[in-house]
Design a protein around this motif. Structure first.
Motif, PDB file in Angstrom:
ATOM      1  N   ALA A  27       0.863  -1.192   0.000  1.00  0.00           N
ATOM      2  CA  ALA A  27       0.000   0.000   0.000  1.00  0.00           C
ATOM      3  C   ALA A  27       0.898   1.240   0.000  1.00  0.00           C
ATOM      4  N   CYS A  28       0.425   2.271  -0.678  1.00  0.00           N
ATOM      5  CA  CYS A  28       1.254   3.484  -0.772  1.00  0.00           C
ATOM      6  C   CYS A  28       0.361   4.715  -0.836  1.00  0.00           C
ATOM      7  N   ALA A  29       0.623   5.648   0.066  1.00  0.00           N
ATOM      8  CA  ALA A  29      -0.144   6.895   0.087  1.00  0.00           C
ATOM      9  C   ALA A  29       0.737   8.056  -0.320  1.00  0.00           C
ATOM     10  N   VAL A  30       0.111   9.065  -0.895  1.00  0.00           N
ATOM     11  CA  VAL A  30       0.781  10.352  -1.039  1.00  0.00           C
ATOM     12  C   VAL A  30       0.043  11.328  -0.132  1.00  0.00           C
ATOM     13  N   VAL A  31       0.804  12.085   0.647  1.00  0.00           N
ATOM     14  CA  VAL A  31       0.206  13.044   1.559  1.00  0.00           C
ATOM     15  C   VAL A  31       0.270  14.424   0.922  1.00  0.00           C
ATOM     16  N   ASP A  32      -0.886  15.064   0.783  1.00  0.00           N
ATOM     17  CA  ASP A  32      -1.001  16.428   0.265  1.00  0.00           C
ATOM     18  C   ASP A  32      -0.283  16.647  -1.070  1.00  0.00           C
ATOM     19  N   PRO A  33      -0.749  15.950  -2.120  1.00  0.00           N
ATOM     20  CA  PRO A  33      -0.105  16.117  -3.425  1.00  0.00           C
ATOM     21  C   PRO A  33      -0.429  17.469  -4.044  1.00  0.00           C
ATOM     22  N   ALA A  34       0.496  18.386  -3.920  1.00  0.00           N
ATOM     23  CA  ALA A  34       0.336  19.720  -4.495  1.00  0.00           C
ATOM     24  C   ALA A  34       0.270  19.630  -6.010  1.00  0.00           C
ATOM     25  N   VAL A  35       1.033  18.684  -6.574  1.00  0.00           N
ATOM     26  CA  VAL A  35       1.211  18.563  -8.021  1.00  0.00           C
ATOM     27  C   VAL A  35       1.183  17.088  -8.392  1.00  0.00           C
ATOM     28  N   THR A  36       1.183  16.810  -9.699  1.00  0.00           N
ATOM     29  CA  THR A  36       1.071  15.441 -10.171  1.00  0.00           C
ATOM     30  C   THR A  36       2.401  14.865 -10.678  1.00  0.00           C
ATOM     31  N   GLY A  37       3.062  15.611 -11.565  1.00  0.00           N
ATOM     32  CA  GLY A  37       4.248  15.089 -12.252  1.00  0.00           C
ATOM     33  C   GLY A  37       5.320  14.530 -11.319  1.00  0.00           C
ATOM     34  N   PRO A  38       5.815  15.323 -10.387  1.00  0.00           N
ATOM     35  CA  PRO A  38       6.877  14.827  -9.504  1.00  0.00           C
ATOM     36  C   PRO A  38       6.438  13.626  -8.656  1.00  0.00           C
ATOM     37  N   VAL A  39       5.141  13.537  -8.359  1.00  0.00           N
ATOM     38  CA  VAL A  39       4.642  12.395  -7.583  1.00  0.00           C
ATOM     39  C   VAL A  39       4.693  11.131  -8.448  1.00  0.00           C
ATOM     40  N   MET A  40       4.207  11.244  -9.698  1.00  0.00           N
ATOM     41  CA  MET A  40       4.230  10.084 -10.606  1.00  0.00           C
ATOM     42  C   MET A  40       5.667   9.623 -10.869  1.00  0.00           C
ATOM     43  N   GLU A  41       6.584  10.581 -11.039  1.00  0.00           N
ATOM     44  CA  GLU A  41       7.989  10.224 -11.271  1.00  0.00           C
ATOM     45  C   GLU A  41       8.577   9.488 -10.076  1.00  0.00           C
ATOM     46  N   ALA A  42       8.303  10.008  -8.867  1.00  0.00           N
ATOM     47  CA  ALA A  42       8.858   9.386  -7.656  1.00  0.00           C
ATOM     48  C   ALA A  42       8.290   7.980  -7.473  1.00  0.00           C
ATOM     49  N   LEU A  43       7.001   7.811  -7.787  1.00  0.00           N
ATOM     50  CA  LEU A  43       6.383   6.483  -7.677  1.00  0.00           C
ATOM     51  C   LEU A  43       7.056   5.504  -8.640  1.00  0.00           C
ATOM     52  N   SER A  44       7.240   5.941  -9.884  1.00  0.00           N
ATOM     53  CA  SER A  44       7.768   4.983 -10.864  1.00  0.00           C
ATOM     54  C   SER A  44       9.246   4.693 -10.596  1.00  0.00           C
ATOM     55  N   ARG A  45       9.989   5.682 -10.097  1.00  0.00           N
ATOM     56  CA  ARG A  45      11.400   5.442  -9.778  1.00  0.00           C
ATOM     57  C   ARG A  45      11.532   4.367  -8.699  1.00  0.00           C
ATOM     58  N   ARG A  46      10.584   4.335  -7.774  1.00  0.00           N
ATOM     59  CA  ARG A  46      10.634   3.361  -6.682  1.00  0.00           C
ATOM     60  C   ARG A  46       9.861   2.071  -6.980  1.00  0.00           C
ATOM     61  N   GLY A  47       9.087   2.095  -8.050  1.00  0.00           N
ATOM     62  CA  GLY A  47       8.268   0.927  -8.341  1.00  0.00           C
ATOM     63  C   GLY A  47       7.097   0.773  -7.379  1.00  0.00           C
ATOM     64  N   TRP A  48       6.627   1.880  -6.839  1.00  0.00           N
ATOM     65  CA  TRP A  48       5.488   1.869  -5.918  1.00  0.00           C
ATOM     66  C   TRP A  48       4.212   2.232  -6.679  1.00  0.00           C
ATOM     67  N   SER A  49       3.086   1.619  -6.289  1.00  0.00           N
ATOM     68  CA  SER A  49       1.794   1.947  -6.900  1.00  0.00           C
ATOM     69  C   SER A  49       0.929   2.688  -5.890  1.00  0.00           C
ATOM     70  N   LEU A  50       0.376   3.796  -6.330  1.00  0.00           N
ATOM     71  CA  LEU A  50      -0.402   4.641  -5.419  1.00  0.00           C
ATOM     72  C   LEU A  50      -1.745   3.993  -5.092  1.00  0.00           C
ATOM     73  N   THR A  51      -2.040   3.856  -3.793  1.00  0.00           N
ATOM     74  CA  THR A  51      -3.343   3.331  -3.390  1.00  0.00           C
ATOM     75  C   THR A  51      -4.201   4.393  -2.692  1.00  0.00           C
ATOM     76  N   HIS A  52      -3.557   5.407  -2.091  1.00  0.00           N
ATOM     77  CA  HIS A  52      -4.302   6.404  -1.308  1.00  0.00           C
ATOM     78  C   HIS A  52      -3.721   7.806  -1.481  1.00  0.00           C
TER      79      HIS A  52
END
Ligand code: ZN
Ligand code: FE
Length: 256
Positions: A27-52
């Motif tokens: 499970a993986c959460a993002v807290v207070d995503p101000a923006v989208t791009g940097p969050v998607m990049e960080a997820l894919s760099r780590r191989g994490w899938s966003l659930t929350h």
């Protein structure tokens, strides 16, 4: 029990967005995503899938990525019940005393009004992690946009009850400016002066000052010290009630 892996993403001028990943369940959460791009990049760099998505409050620099991230990942958006109408795409409404599961990890939710009327904080006790948005900052607190001094002080006093080892994952890198103000109102506080020097060095080297620990904040953050006799003395309000001392400290910071 394993703890959350927390990844800090600096975005915009001075915001921090956090990924919190539970290795036991993915499970993986993002807290207070101000923006989208940097969050998607960080997820894919780590191989994490966003659930929350966990939102603390409705401001644009905390919910700006909600809808695009939800469309891209199908994640569930959790946010404050007291402000549900202002949280884009909210699926699950939470408030004081509720818990919020993230895989094998559980957060306790606190209502912490003051910066906004519907602000909440998430405390993952098993990971010693507090996500407090714009309520408590390293050496400061958020501006009082929608709350009263009594509400804001009560909110901060609530967070102050958590253990000293709790890491304070606040949503902005404001620490250096906060330190300048803190030293101006609490010049006799030796731990504060030492911390202010450390903060300056970190920033000169381009390093984050966040997270801090709640223990450090209790000793050095003026907004957590409104009921401390030495702080009250320092600002010329010895024996006054903490709500008035908090209000005066907030007022001075606004004009600093
Ligand atoms: Zn805010
Ligand atoms: Fe903010």
């Amino acid at each position: 029990m394993t703890s959350l892996e927390i990844h800090q993403i600096p975005v915009l001028d001075d915001n921090y967005v956090y990924l919190a990943h539970d290795p036991a369940t993915a499970a993986c959460a993002v807290v207070d995503p101000a923006v989208t791009g940097p969050v998607m990049e960080a997820l894919s760099r780590r191989g994490w899938s966003l659930t929350h998505i966990l939102n603390t409050h409705h401001h644009g620099d905390h919910v700006g990525g909600n809808m695009t991230l939800k469309e891209a990942t199908g994640c569930t958006i959790v946010g404050p019940r007291a402000d549900a109408a202002r949280i884009p795409g909210i699926d699950v409404q939470v408030g004081d005393g509720d818990t919020c599961d993230l895989g094998s990890q559980t957060a306790r939710v606190f209502d912490v009004p003051g910066h906004t009327r519907g602000h909440i904080a998430y405390w993952f006790e098993g990971s010693d992690a507090l996500f407090c948005g714009d309520t408590l900052f390293a050496l400061g607190c958020g501006r009082m946009f929608e709350g009263t001094p009594r509400q804001f002080w009560t909110s901060l006093a609530k967070l102050r009850h958590l253990p000293d080892r709790t890491r304070v994952y606040c949503a902005h890198e404001y620490t250096n400016a906060n330190a300048d103000f803190a030293v101006s109102v609490d010049p006799g506080n030796a731990r504060l002066r030492a911390r202010a020097e450390e903060v300056l060095k970190l920033r000169e080297n381009g390093k984050p000052t966040v997270p801090s620990t709640l223990g450090e904040e209790k000793a050095t953050n003026p907004f957590l010290r409104a009921d401390a006799p030495d702080f009250q003395q320092a600002i010329g309000m010895a024996g006054d009630d903490p709500v008035s001392v908090f209000a005066e400290t907030r007022r001075r910071k606004d004009n600093f």
